[in-house]
Design an enzyme around this catalytic site. Structure first.
Site, PDB file in Angstrom:
ATOM      1  N   VAL A  58      -8.163  -1.521   5.448  1.00 44.52           N
ATOM      2  CA  VAL A  58      -7.948  -1.796   4.006  1.00 44.52           C
ATOM      3  C   VAL A  58      -7.318  -3.148   3.734  1.00 44.52           C
ATOM      4  CG1 VAL A  58      -7.874   0.473   2.857  1.00 44.52           C
ATOM      5  CG2 VAL A  58      -5.836  -0.370   4.043  1.00 44.52           C
ATOM      6  N   TYR A 150      10.051  -2.481   1.960  1.00 43.68           N
ATOM      7  CA  TYR A 150       9.319  -1.198   1.919  1.00 43.68           C
ATOM      8  C   TYR A 150       9.581  -0.502   0.573  1.00 43.68           C
ATOM      9  CZ  TYR A 150       7.793   3.517   2.793  1.00 43.68           C
ATOM     10  OH  TYR A 150       7.159   4.724   2.666  1.00 43.68           O
TER      11      TYR A 150
HETATM   12  C1  8X3 Z   1       9.491   7.239   3.571  1.00 40.25           C
HETATM   13  C2  8X3 Z   1      10.555   8.056   2.978  1.00 40.25           C
HETATM   14  O1  8X3 Z   1      12.888   8.938   3.267  1.00 40.25           O
HETATM   15  O2  8X3 Z   1      11.648   8.424   5.284  1.00 40.25           O
HETATM   16  O3  8X3 Z   1       8.527   6.943   2.610  1.00 40.25           O
HETATM   17  O4  8X3 Z   1      12.462   6.603   3.887  1.00 40.25           O
HETATM   18  S1  8X3 Z   1      11.966   7.996   3.896  1.00 40.25           S
END
Ligand code: 8X3
Length: 252
Positions: A58, A150
């Protein structure tokens, strides 16, 4: 859901793979998209005629366009797109993070998701039916150390989803952001560059969510009556909670 075409990205493992299985088990025709061909073949043979694998990356601009343009009908006209492909790379403090990790997360979690959405939206709007289900994360709402890019990429997913709701108002096209907490998948292993021991620590000592839990949630959102739109849905294991504020105090 019978014979509805459902696209799932990141379909070769974890939440994506479980989502393919959940929709195929309900009789949908699922286009399972991922890079790892053998994993897609496994899904195809589990659900003959119901699952079709489409191998591409992607994040590869020309590859993704070519793959989608070559799709025959009815596979080219999805009723549901599950934008699942996403990952975290690294957990370093911002001041120590690798540029490549940040770039990869933005490419995958933001640019690719926007590309896939852009590819299906005109058709969904013209047919006046469809459902975009985007995988966000609790990290998009609650920041934690080392999760800056992230979390920001997932906050993008959530805000983008709400923005799409505004633009699509008046159309029978639904948009949902599903925002999981800790799910036991390859997620932690990918985040730590393949380090299995480090990844195992993430899920140690509590019961995380399973990919099937989230697949069920995604499926539920899609199978509600057409006039019902779940805007955002946050899911955590019982043994995970937002940690609140922290303070740094000098000893002196
Ligand atoms: C990941 C969620 O809680 O593991 O998207 O950071 S966490």
């Amino acid at each position: 859901m019978h014979d509805e075409v459902v696209w799932v990205t990141g379909a070769s493992a974890g939440i994506g793979q479980a989502t393919v299985r959940r929709f195929a088990a309900a009789g949908a025709k699922v286009l399972a998209m991922a890079r790892r061909e053998p994993r897609l073949h496994e899904l195809e043979s589990e659900f003959p005629g119901r699952v079709k694998g489409l191998v591409f990356d992607v994040t590869d601009e020309s590859g993704r366009e070519a793959a989608l343009n070559a799709l025959p009908s009815p596979w080219s006209e999805p009723a549901v797109l599950v934008n699942n492909a996403g990952a975290a790379f690294g957990l370093e403090l911002a001041q120590e993070a690798k540029w490549k990790d940040w770039q990869q997360m933005i490419d995958l979690n933001v640019t690719s998701l926007v590309f896939m959405t852009h590819a299906v939206l005109p058709g969904m709007a013209a047919r006046n039916r469809g459902h975009l289900i985007n995988l966000g994360s609790v990290a998009g709402t609650y920041p934690y150390k080392g999760g800056q890019v992230y979390g920001a990429s997932k906050a993008f997913v959530e805000q983008f989803s709400l923005g799409l709701r505004c633009d699509l108002l008046g159309k029978q096209v639904r948009v949902t952001s599903v925002e999981p907490g800790a799910v036991q998948t390859e997620f932690a292993q990918v985040r730590f560059g393949g380090d299995k021991d480090k990844a195992a620590q993430v899920y140690k000592g509590f019961q995380p969510l399973t990919p099937a839990d989230i697949a069920e949630t995604v499926f539920w959102c899609a199978s509600l009556p057409g006039h019902v739109n779940i805007n955002r849905l946050e899911v955590m294991p019982v043994m995970q909670a937002p940690a609140g504020f922290v303070w740094h105090r000098d000893d002196s």
